[in-house]
Scaffold this motif. Structure first.
Motif, PDB file in Angstrom:
ATOM      1  N   MET A   1       8.225  -3.440  -8.884  1.00 63.17           N
ATOM      2  CA  MET A   1       7.078  -4.277  -8.517  1.00 63.17           C
ATOM      3  C   MET A   1       6.013  -3.413  -7.858  1.00 63.17           C
ATOM      4  SD  MET A   1       7.086  -7.518  -5.970  1.00 63.17           S
ATOM      5  CE  MET A   1       6.934  -6.623  -4.459  1.00 63.17           C
ATOM      6  N   ALA A   2       4.833  -3.414  -8.423  1.00 62.29           N
ATOM      7  CA  ALA A   2       3.742  -2.680  -7.803  1.00 62.29           C
ATOM      8  C   ALA A   2       3.167  -3.509  -6.683  1.00 62.29           C
ATOM      9  CB  ALA A   2       2.661  -2.390  -8.819  1.00 62.29           C
ATOM     10  N   LYS A   3       2.819  -2.873  -5.604  1.00 70.84           N
ATOM     11  CA  LYS A   3       2.387  -3.621  -4.442  1.00 70.84           C
ATOM     12  C   LYS A   3       0.870  -3.614  -4.344  1.00 70.84           C
ATOM     13  CE  LYS A   3       6.704  -3.651  -3.322  1.00 70.84           C
ATOM     14  NZ  LYS A   3       7.657  -4.477  -2.724  1.00 70.84           N
ATOM     15  N   GLY A   4       0.316  -4.780  -4.295  1.00 69.15           N
ATOM     16  CA  GLY A   4      -1.099  -4.875  -3.978  1.00 69.15           C
ATOM     17  C   GLY A   4      -1.238  -4.834  -2.471  1.00 69.15           C
ATOM     18  N   ALA A   5      -2.441  -4.563  -2.006  1.00 67.18           N
ATOM     19  CA  ALA A   5      -2.665  -4.464  -0.574  1.00 67.18           C
ATOM     20  C   ALA A   5      -2.310  -5.782   0.107  1.00 67.18           C
ATOM     21  CB  ALA A   5      -4.118  -4.116  -0.290  1.00 67.18           C
ATOM     22  N   SER A   6      -2.489  -6.885  -0.639  1.00 67.71           N
ATOM     23  CA  SER A   6      -2.268  -8.192  -0.033  1.00 67.71           C
ATOM     24  C   SER A   6      -0.806  -8.612  -0.087  1.00 67.71           C
ATOM     25  CB  SER A   6      -3.110  -9.233  -0.763  1.00 67.71           C
ATOM     26  OG  SER A   6      -2.853  -9.109  -2.147  1.00 67.71           O
ATOM     27  N   ASN A   8       2.061  -6.712  -0.022  1.00 69.60           N
ATOM     28  CA  ASN A   8       3.144  -5.766   0.177  1.00 69.60           C
ATOM     29  C   ASN A   8       4.085  -6.225   1.262  1.00 69.60           C
ATOM     30  OD1 ASN A   8       2.606  -4.438   2.816  1.00 69.60           O
ATOM     31  ND2 ASN A   8       0.624  -4.155   1.824  1.00 69.60           N
ATOM     32  N   SER A  11       8.744  -1.890   3.890  1.00 69.72           N
ATOM     33  CA  SER A  11      10.117  -1.469   3.690  1.00 69.72           C
ATOM     34  C   SER A  11      10.645  -0.925   5.005  1.00 69.72           C
ATOM     35  CB  SER A  11      10.163  -0.383   2.622  1.00 69.72           C
ATOM     36  OG  SER A  11      11.328   0.364   2.785  1.00 69.72           O
ATOM     37  N   ARG A  13      13.439   0.905   5.213  1.00 68.91           N
ATOM     38  CA  ARG A  13      14.521   1.825   4.923  1.00 68.91           C
ATOM     39  C   ARG A  13      14.400   3.135   5.687  1.00 68.91           C
ATOM     40  NH1 ARG A  13      15.341   2.082  -1.409  1.00 68.91           N
ATOM     41  NH2 ARG A  13      13.376   0.979  -1.456  1.00 68.91           N
ATOM     42  N   ARG A  14      13.213   3.418   6.156  1.00 65.35           N
ATOM     43  CA  ARG A  14      13.043   4.742   6.750  1.00 65.35           C
ATOM     44  C   ARG A  14      12.113   4.657   7.949  1.00 65.35           C
ATOM     45  NH1 ARG A  14      12.839  10.429   5.025  1.00 65.35           N
ATOM     46  NH2 ARG A  14      11.377  11.326   6.475  1.00 65.35           N
ATOM     47  N   PRO A  16       9.101   5.619  10.445  1.00 62.23           N
ATOM     48  CA  PRO A  16       7.777   6.081  10.028  1.00 62.23           C
ATOM     49  C   PRO A  16       7.642   7.597  10.113  1.00 62.23           C
ATOM     50  CG  PRO A  16       7.686   4.935  12.142  1.00 62.23           C
ATOM     51  CD  PRO A  16       9.055   4.743  11.607  1.00 62.23           C
ATOM     52  N   MET A  17       6.858   8.096   9.220  1.00 62.59           N
ATOM     53  CA  MET A  17       6.621   9.545   9.209  1.00 62.59           C
ATOM     54  C   MET A  17       5.635   9.897  10.323  1.00 62.59           C
ATOM     55  SD  MET A  17       4.457  11.319   6.169  1.00 62.59           S
ATOM     56  CE  MET A  17       2.717  11.588   6.399  1.00 62.59           C
ATOM     57  N   PRO A  18       5.909  10.976  11.028  1.00 57.72           N
ATOM     58  CA  PRO A  18       4.953  11.374  12.064  1.00 57.72           C
ATOM     59  C   PRO A  18       3.645  11.780  11.389  1.00 57.72           C
ATOM     60  CG  PRO A  18       6.607  13.083  11.732  1.00 57.72           C
ATOM     61  CD  PRO A  18       7.000  11.925  10.871  1.00 57.72           C
ATOM     62  N   PRO A  19       2.534  11.277  11.887  1.00 57.89           N
ATOM     63  CA  PRO A  19       1.288  11.617  11.213  1.00 57.89           C
ATOM     64  C   PRO A  19       0.932  13.087  11.427  1.00 57.89           C
ATOM     65  CG  PRO A  19       0.861  10.403  13.233  1.00 57.89           C
ATOM     66  CD  PRO A  19       2.339  10.459  13.069  1.00 57.89           C
TER      67      PRO A  19
ATOM     68  N   HIS B  24      -1.745  -0.155  -2.569  1.00 56.57           N
ATOM     69  CA  HIS B  24      -0.969   0.230  -1.396  1.00 56.57           C
ATOM     70  C   HIS B  24       0.456   0.516  -1.827  1.00 56.57           C
ATOM     71  CE1 HIS B  24       1.071  -0.855   2.614  1.00 56.57           C
ATOM     72  NE2 HIS B  24       0.813   0.419   2.548  1.00 56.57           N
ATOM     73  N   ARG B  27       5.911   2.363   2.435  1.00 56.62           N
ATOM     74  CA  ARG B  27       6.873   3.385   2.818  1.00 56.62           C
ATOM     75  C   ARG B  27       8.228   3.106   2.184  1.00 56.62           C
ATOM     76  NH1 ARG B  27       5.942   6.709   6.932  1.00 56.62           N
ATOM     77  NH2 ARG B  27       4.215   5.476   7.736  1.00 56.62           N
ATOM     78  N   SER B 157       8.251  13.129   3.917  1.00 59.66           N
ATOM     79  CA  SER B 157       8.445  11.686   3.817  1.00 59.66           C
ATOM     80  C   SER B 157       7.793  11.135   2.550  1.00 59.66           C
ATOM     81  CB  SER B 157       7.893  11.000   5.052  1.00 59.66           C
ATOM     82  OG  SER B 157       6.708  11.628   5.454  1.00 59.66           O
ATOM     83  N   PRO B 206       8.236  -0.215  -9.734  1.00 55.35           N
ATOM     84  CA  PRO B 206       6.822  -0.610  -9.814  1.00 55.35           C
ATOM     85  C   PRO B 206       6.018   0.412 -10.600  1.00 55.35           C
ATOM     86  CG  PRO B 206       7.602  -0.756  -7.561  1.00 55.35           C
ATOM     87  CD  PRO B 206       8.698  -0.121  -8.352  1.00 55.35           C
ATOM     88  N   GLY B 219      -1.020  -2.295  -8.359  1.00 61.75           N
ATOM     89  CA  GLY B 219      -2.052  -2.231  -7.338  1.00 61.75           C
ATOM     90  C   GLY B 219      -2.598  -3.608  -7.029  1.00 61.75           C
ATOM     91  N   GLN B 220      -3.853  -3.687  -6.684  1.00 65.77           N
ATOM     92  CA  GLN B 220      -4.422  -4.933  -6.229  1.00 65.77           C
ATOM     93  C   GLN B 220      -4.948  -5.778  -7.375  1.00 65.77           C
ATOM     94  OE1 GLN B 220      -7.709  -4.477  -3.565  1.00 65.77           O
ATOM     95  NE2 GLN B 220      -6.626  -5.635  -2.005  1.00 65.77           N
ATOM     96  N   PRO B 225       3.774  -8.882 -10.624  1.00 65.76           N
ATOM     97  CA  PRO B 225       4.571  -7.662 -10.559  1.00 65.76           C
ATOM     98  C   PRO B 225       4.856  -7.123 -11.955  1.00 65.76           C
ATOM     99  CG  PRO B 225       5.722  -9.570  -9.579  1.00 65.76           C
ATOM    100  CD  PRO B 225       4.476 -10.081 -10.187  1.00 65.76           C
ATOM    101  N   ALA B 226       4.940  -5.830 -12.043  1.00 63.05           N
ATOM    102  CA  ALA B 226       5.033  -5.196 -13.350  1.00 63.05           C
ATOM    103  C   ALA B 226       6.402  -5.396 -13.977  1.00 63.05           C
ATOM    104  CB  ALA B 226       4.745  -3.713 -13.217  1.00 63.05           C
ATOM    105  N   HIS B 227       7.403  -5.210 -13.224  1.00 63.88           N
ATOM    106  CA  HIS B 227       8.752  -5.221 -13.770  1.00 63.88           C
ATOM    107  C   HIS B 227       9.707  -5.390 -12.626  1.00 63.88           C
ATOM    108  CE1 HIS B 227      10.662  -4.461 -17.626  1.00 63.88           C
ATOM    109  NE2 HIS B 227       9.484  -4.105 -18.088  1.00 63.88           N
TER     110      HIS B 227
END
Lengths: 341, 228
Positions: A1-6, A8, A11, A13-14, A16-19, B24, B27, B157, B206, B219-220, B225-227
């Motif tokens: 599933m691709a995530k749109g900004a709206s 998402n 997750s 699972r991990r 956060p990465m230190p910036p 987006h 993570r 990461s 995705p 994406g937006q 969802p794609a799959h």
């Protein structure tokens, strides 16, 4: 599933990465980490230095050619400076043994002359006063100048009695000597006083002028050295283009990328400096035979100055400085242009 | 992890590589970027790597806005991103070990630590026995795995891959994808650009598709969802 900004869903699972830029770890570990950073920094310096030297060693022909160009450019002013220093030292020696020739008036007889000799001998300024009889002077003149024939034509001896005065060690300053000469000249019995230093001063002035000229020449040749090294570094950068790209891609900083090239410049300079030293020695050896011959003609123990140890160190330092500067300029200009695309 | 906000990239006056991109990638996600060649896949990855700067819009990576990253800081940002290239970008004048060690060396990792982590990474891709060889002596698939080992040795990461299976046969490609999935399972965010649609569909992850610089799937813009 691709995530749109709206739409998402974060997750979990991990963590956060230190910036970036990277953070240091906790205070307790800070000192150890700092120590490690320093160690690895020094380690990279060692690696770069060794690797750069290695590369120069593995391409002996081009290294030697670059080194030789640098060496010639450095050796030329050094040899000239040494020759000039030798000449100046020589004139210094003569200054030390300066004598004042006091030619007495024609009507001053031998008695009077000897009296004067006694009188002046007593003075502190003079360590020695030698009387030369006019006949003796004529004899010397005849012998030295090979002018017997001409002198035969003279009816009488044209030469006066002479006093040769040697200033005492502590009074060999120009002001003292001039005062001395003035008081000698004021005497009735004295015709002429000569301190033949003018030519020495002229020689000194000429040597000084030439020294300036050599320094200007040295500066120009220094620029040449910087350019030569800059050019060889530019080629080294071109040759290692792909490596630089990869290093930049994996996050190598400019300092990291620059370091081996700066060492290459430093080592090229060192090599050039050592070769320059060798050239200077060869040149001095080459010149020493004719110089000694010439000196022998003048009964002088003059010989050319050798490069002292401190001079060798300065030569090497200057060479390495030029090397570093040349590579720094090249690196500054060319490394920027190599960016991953 | 990666966020694009109205990002466009123009080259000169006439050529537009990317148009108004919004997406987006959270993570820990693993996603694919597909599209015909020249659709802008590589440009998109280059923007994330700061190899290029966008003409318009904003990009956030790991919460950091890239437009505020000065040139000096770029290397430090890259140290958190592992990248795998189609032509793997290995240095043939160095051993496999030295190639993989490179990202650690630029960070100033102590030598002992380097040795430990390089071996761990090589072990992960199954090439520990070849550490002393030159990359030239290895097959295409092995070279690609060295490239992957180098990309992950730093424990980034975020892992980006540009056509990682481009030159490989299907079996090797599946192999490589398996590796990426393993890294994803331990929490690494993975974005893979590829034109190998069949492989992508099979993995059920995705997918974002680029066409002429526009996002036409994922994406937006595309809500469904794609799959998977």
């Amino acid at each position: 599933m691709a995530k749109g900004a709206s739409s998402n869903k974060p997750s979990s699972r991990r963590p956060p990465m230190p910036p970036p830029p990277p953070r240091r770890r906790g205070a307790a570990q800070a000192r150890g980490a700092w120590r490690e950073q320093l160690d690895s920094y020094l380690q990279h310096h060692r690696t770069s230095a060794r690797d750069s030297a290695d590369r120069l060693y593995k391409a002996p022909l081009s290294s030697m050619m670059t080194g030789m160009v640098i060496a010639i450019a450095l050796a030329l002013p050094v040899v000239l400076l040494l020759v000039l220093a030798s000449v100046q030292q020589l004139s210094g020696d003569w200054q030390d043994t300066a004598r004042i020739a006091v030619y007495l008036a024609d009507d001053t007889g031998e008695e009077q002359a000897r009296e004067l000799q006694q009188q002046w001998q007593a003075r502190d300024e003079l360590s020695e006063v030698v009387f030369i009889h006019r006949d003796q002077a004529l004899e010397d003149f005849r012998e030295q100048a090979g002018l017997q024939d001409a002198l035969e034509y003279l009816d009488s001896n044209p030469l006066p009695h002479t006093l040769i005065m040697t200033p005492a060690q502590d009074y060999r300053q120009e002001a003292v000597l001039e005062a001395l000469m003035a008081s000698l000249e004021s005497l009735d019995q004295v015709a002429q006083v000569q301190l033949d230093m003018a030519w020495l001063q002229r020689l000194n002035a000429i040597a000084e002028l030439m020294r300036q000229a050599v320094l200007v020449l040295g500066l120009l040749l220094g620029v040449a050295v910087v350019l030569v090294i800059g050019n060889s570094i530019r080629m080294a950068i071109e040759n290692r283009r792909s490596e630089i790209l990869v290093v930049k891609l994996v996050g190598g900083s400019d300092t990291f990328v620059r370091r081996p090239f700066l060492y290459t410049g430093l080592w090229s300079g060192l090599l050039g400096g050592l070769l320059a030293w060798w050239l200077v020695e060869v040149a001095l050896w080459w010149l020493s035979a004719p110089v000694d011959q010439l000196a022998a003609l003048y009964h002088s123990d003059f010989s050319l100055l050798r490069l002292p140890f401190s001079g060798l160190l300065s030569l090497l330092a200057v060479a390495m400085g030029f090397g570093w500067l040349g590579s720094w300029l090249a690196v500054k200009r060319h490394l920027r242009l190599i960016e991953p695309r | 992890m990666i966020e694009f906000q109205h990002v466009s990239k123009h080259y000169g006056e006439r050529f537009t590589a990317l148009r108004d991109l919004n997406f987006h990638l959270p993570r820990g996600e693993m996603a694919f970027l597909t599209g015909h060649s020249g659709a802008g896949k590589s440009t998109l990855l280059k923007l994330i790597m700061l190899m290029e700067r966008p003409s318009q819009g904003r990009i956030l990576v790991g919460g950091q806005a890239l437009d505020r990253t000065p040139r000096r800081q770029v290397p430090y940002l890259r140290r958190h991103i592992g990248v795998v290239f189609q032509d793997h970008q290995l240095l043939f004048d160095r051993t496999v070990f030295d190639n993989v060690a490179l990202p650690l060396m630029v960070c100033g990792t102590p030598p002992r630590e380097i040795a430990r982590r390089v071996r761990a990474a090589l072990d992960k891709v199954g090439l520990l026995s070849k550490e002393k060889m030159s990359p030239v002596q290895l097959s295409g698939g092995e070279q690609q795995r060295i490239g992957i080992a180098r990309a992950v040795v730093n424990k980034p990461s975020l892992l980006l891959a540009d056509e990682p299976t481009g030159n490989l046969d299907p079996a090797l490609s599946a192999d490589i994808m398996g590796l990426f999935q393993q890294f994803n399972q331990v929490g690494v965010t993975v974005l893979i650009a590829t034109h190998d649609i069949a492989l992508v569909e099979r993995l059920g992850r995705p997918v974002m598709t680029l066409d002429q610089g526009r996002l036409i799937r994922g994406g937006q813009r595309v809500q469904e969802p794609a799959h998977g």
